[in-house]
Design a protein around this motif. Structure first.
Motif, PDB file in Angstrom:
ATOM      1  N   GLU A  34       0.838  -1.193   0.000  1.00 27.14           N
ATOM      2  CA  GLU A  34       0.000   0.000   0.000  1.00 27.14           C
ATOM      3  C   GLU A  34       0.875   1.246   0.000  1.00 27.14           C
ATOM      4  O   GLU A  34       1.879   1.311   0.714  1.00 27.14           O
ATOM      5  CB  GLU A  34      -0.915   0.018   1.224  1.00 27.14           C
ATOM      6  CG  GLU A  34      -2.060  -0.966   1.152  1.00 27.14           C
ATOM      7  CD  GLU A  34      -3.093  -0.720   2.238  1.00 27.14           C
ATOM      8  OE1 GLU A  34      -2.782   0.008   3.210  1.00 27.14           O
ATOM      9  OE2 GLU A  34      -4.216  -1.235   2.104  1.00 27.14           O
ATOM     10  N   ARG A  36       0.957   5.448   0.475  1.00 28.89           N
ATOM     11  CA  ARG A  36       0.304   6.642   1.012  1.00 28.89           C
ATOM     12  C   ARG A  36       1.203   7.845   0.768  1.00 28.89           C
ATOM     13  O   ARG A  36       2.409   7.696   0.500  1.00 28.89           O
ATOM     14  CB  ARG A  36       0.041   6.484   2.517  1.00 28.89           C
ATOM     15  CG  ARG A  36       1.294   6.469   3.364  1.00 28.89           C
ATOM     16  CD  ARG A  36       0.979   6.220   4.834  1.00 28.89           C
ATOM     17  NE  ARG A  36       2.147   6.408   5.703  1.00 28.89           N
ATOM     18  CZ  ARG A  36       3.047   5.481   5.947  1.00 28.89           C
ATOM     19  NH1 ARG A  36       2.927   4.289   5.375  1.00 28.89           N
ATOM     20  NH2 ARG A  36       4.071   5.717   6.750  1.00 28.89           N
ATOM     21  N   ARG A  37       0.603   9.033   0.850  1.00 24.94           N
ATOM     22  CA  ARG A  37       1.384  10.267   0.723  1.00 24.94           C
ATOM     23  C   ARG A  37       1.629  10.846   2.106  1.00 24.94           C
ATOM     24  O   ARG A  37       0.707  10.963   2.916  1.00 24.94           O
ATOM     25  CB  ARG A  37       0.657  11.280  -0.157  1.00 24.94           C
ATOM     26  CG  ARG A  37       0.723  10.950  -1.623  1.00 24.94           C
ATOM     27  CD  ARG A  37       0.408  12.132  -2.493  1.00 24.94           C
ATOM     28  NE  ARG A  37      -0.952  12.625  -2.310  1.00 24.94           N
ATOM     29  CZ  ARG A  37      -1.511  13.543  -3.093  1.00 24.94           C
ATOM     30  NH1 ARG A  37      -0.826  14.046  -4.109  1.00 24.94           N
ATOM     31  NH2 ARG A  37      -2.746  13.948  -2.883  1.00 24.94           N
ATOM     32  N   GLU A  38       2.854  11.225   2.361  1.00 25.95           N
ATOM     33  CA  GLU A  38       3.223  11.811   3.642  1.00 25.95           C
ATOM     34  C   GLU A  38       4.223  12.925   3.399  1.00 25.95           C
ATOM     35  O   GLU A  38       5.338  12.684   2.954  1.00 25.95           O
ATOM     36  CB  GLU A  38       3.826  10.740   4.558  1.00 25.95           C
ATOM     37  CG  GLU A  38       4.085  11.187   5.986  1.00 25.95           C
ATOM     38  CD  GLU A  38       4.570  10.049   6.852  1.00 25.95           C
ATOM     39  OE1 GLU A  38       5.740  10.086   7.277  1.00 25.95           O
ATOM     40  OE2 GLU A  38       3.768   9.130   7.107  1.00 25.95           O
ATOM     41  N   THR A  45       4.273   0.636   2.080  1.00 24.17           N
ATOM     42  CA  THR A  45       4.319  -0.384   3.123  1.00 24.17           C
ATOM     43  C   THR A  45       4.028  -1.713   2.456  1.00 24.17           C
ATOM     44  O   THR A  45       2.941  -1.915   1.912  1.00 24.17           O
ATOM     45  CB  THR A  45       3.296  -0.108   4.237  1.00 24.17           C
ATOM     46  OG1 THR A  45       3.585   1.164   4.833  1.00 24.17           O
ATOM     47  CG2 THR A  45       3.365  -1.183   5.310  1.00 24.17           C
ATOM     48  N   THR A  54       8.739  -0.396   5.203  1.00 30.28           N
ATOM     49  CA  THR A  54       8.270   0.848   4.597  1.00 30.28           C
ATOM     50  C   THR A  54       9.410   1.454   3.797  1.00 30.28           C
ATOM     51  O   THR A  54      10.543   1.582   4.287  1.00 30.28           O
ATOM     52  CB  THR A  54       7.794   1.842   5.667  1.00 30.28           C
ATOM     53  OG1 THR A  54       6.685   1.271   6.371  1.00 30.28           O
ATOM     54  CG2 THR A  54       7.346   3.151   5.023  1.00 30.28           C
ATOM     55  N   PHE A  73      -4.383   9.773  -6.472  1.00 31.61           N
ATOM     56  CA  PHE A  73      -4.551  10.509  -5.220  1.00 31.61           C
ATOM     57  C   PHE A  73      -5.382  11.768  -5.445  1.00 31.61           C
ATOM     58  O   PHE A  73      -6.239  12.125  -4.633  1.00 31.61           O
ATOM     59  CB  PHE A  73      -3.196  10.870  -4.623  1.00 31.61           C
ATOM     60  CG  PHE A  73      -2.542   9.747  -3.868  1.00 31.61           C
ATOM     61  CD1 PHE A  73      -3.177   9.143  -2.793  1.00 31.61           C
ATOM     62  CD2 PHE A  73      -1.283   9.295  -4.226  1.00 31.61           C
ATOM     63  CE1 PHE A  73      -2.579   8.106  -2.086  1.00 31.61           C
ATOM     64  CE2 PHE A  73      -0.666   8.267  -3.528  1.00 31.61           C
ATOM     65  CZ  PHE A  73      -1.321   7.672  -2.456  1.00 31.61           C
ATOM     66  N   THR A  78      -6.942   7.746  -0.814  1.00 30.56           N
ATOM     67  CA  THR A  78      -6.072   8.006   0.332  1.00 30.56           C
ATOM     68  C   THR A  78      -4.941   6.989   0.417  1.00 30.56           C
ATOM     69  O   THR A  78      -3.876   7.284   0.956  1.00 30.56           O
ATOM     70  CB  THR A  78      -6.873   7.980   1.647  1.00 30.56           C
ATOM     71  OG1 THR A  78      -7.528   6.706   1.771  1.00 30.56           O
ATOM     72  CG2 THR A  78      -7.919   9.086   1.648  1.00 30.56           C
ATOM     73  N   ARG A  79      -5.195   5.781  -0.106  1.00 30.61           N
ATOM     74  CA  ARG A  79      -4.175   4.747  -0.186  1.00 30.61           C
ATOM     75  C   ARG A  79      -4.327   4.002  -1.516  1.00 30.61           C
ATOM     76  O   ARG A  79      -5.426   3.854  -2.018  1.00 30.61           O
ATOM     77  CB  ARG A  79      -4.283   3.746   0.974  1.00 30.61           C
ATOM     78  CG  ARG A  79      -3.861   4.331   2.318  1.00 30.61           C
ATOM     79  CD  ARG A  79      -4.001   3.313   3.438  1.00 30.61           C
ATOM     80  NE  ARG A  79      -3.589   3.875   4.715  1.00 30.61           N
ATOM     81  CZ  ARG A  79      -2.361   3.779   5.218  1.00 30.61           C
ATOM     82  NH1 ARG A  79      -1.432   3.121   4.535  1.00 30.61           N
ATOM     83  NH2 ARG A  79      -2.050   4.311   6.369  1.00 30.61           N
ATOM     84  N   ASN A 110      -6.820   1.832  -6.851  1.00 33.02           N
ATOM     85  CA  ASN A 110      -7.346   2.431  -5.624  1.00 33.02           C
ATOM     86  C   ASN A 110      -8.584   1.711  -5.112  1.00 33.02           C
ATOM     87  O   ASN A 110      -9.233   2.180  -4.175  1.00 33.02           O
ATOM     88  CB  ASN A 110      -7.664   3.919  -5.839  1.00 33.02           C
ATOM     89  CG  ASN A 110      -8.731   4.141  -6.891  1.00 33.02           C
ATOM     90  OD1 ASN A 110      -9.154   3.204  -7.558  1.00 33.02           O
ATOM     91  ND2 ASN A 110      -9.158   5.378  -7.045  1.00 33.02           N
TER      92      ASN A 110
END
Length: 221
Positions: A34, A36-38, A45, A54, A73, A78-79, A110
């Motif tokens: 998966e 994600r944006r951070e 991950t 990760t 996105f 969101t993921r 998604n």
């Protein structure tokens, strides 16, 4: 032509990072997980296997991964579930995640099955299309065609390898001929927006329907 004749197969297995040992060196390790944006960074991950990890994703080549992921996105995801190949790099700093230079995109989506896919490990290839919906799963034991309002159809098949990385899967049963043509071409699912690395054309008794496809664990390229 290299013919292969098989029987009906069970769809078993689970999503893991089981591709690395088979992957050609030009692509590197194949991983699923998966994203994600951070803080503007794409973090992967990995699916649970011997050790979850990760990784910070970078696209330094022409895979198109960053553009495809950011587009999904931007569409509200969101993921994302991804199936990618790349080369691991060292950490940018002591407190950073290890990095992965993405070299190949097999699939970005998604919605739908991801790490919980019950069939990925046992598949050679999956192809699907819309309007009308159809889905084909191929393993060394056979071909399974699924369509709405019709019972699943399990068939033996012949496989032919064609020039420029193209493939043809064909079967005849009950006076009905099925052919699935696969080409190494980026494909976007018309319903979900999912991106995969293969385009597909299904022909049943001369009626052609377009779709997308990706390789399962039993084949990498």
């Amino acid at each position: 032509m290299r013919p292969l004749l098989f029987m009906l197969f069970p769809l078993l297995g689970a999503c893991q990072s089981f591709f690395a040992a088979q992957q050609p060196p030009t692509v590197g390790e194949r991983l699923q997980g998966e994203v994600r944006r951070e803080a503007g960074t794409l973090l992967l991950t990995t699916c649970q296997s011997t050790q979850e990890q990760t990784l910070s994703l970078q696209d330094q080549g022409d895979s198109g991964f960053n553009d495809d992921a950011n587009a999904l996105f931007a569409d509200g995801a969101t993921r994302l579930f991804v199936d990618i190949g790349g080369r691991k790099l060292g950490k940018a700093s002591a407190d950073a995640y290890p990095r992965l230079d993405v070299r190949q995109v097999y699939r970005i989506q998604n919605e739908g099955h991801g790490c919980d896919d019950p069939a990925l490990r046992s598949l050679t290839l999956r192809a699907s299309g819309n309007e009308p919906f159809w889905n084909i799963a191929i393993s060394p034991r056979g071909l399974l065609l699924e369509r709405p309002d019709q019972p699943p159809l399990a068939l033996p098949y012949l496989e032919e390898q064609l020039p420029q990385g193209q493939l043809n899967f064909s079967s005849e049963a009950n006076q009905q001929r099925l052919e699935l043509w696969i080409a190494p071409q980026r494909c976007v699912d018309s319903a979900s927006g999912a991106v995969s690395h293969l385009s597909a054309v299904l022909s049943i008794d001369g009626q052609r329907q377009n779709g997308c496809a990706y390789f399962g664990a039993l084949r990498n390229q």
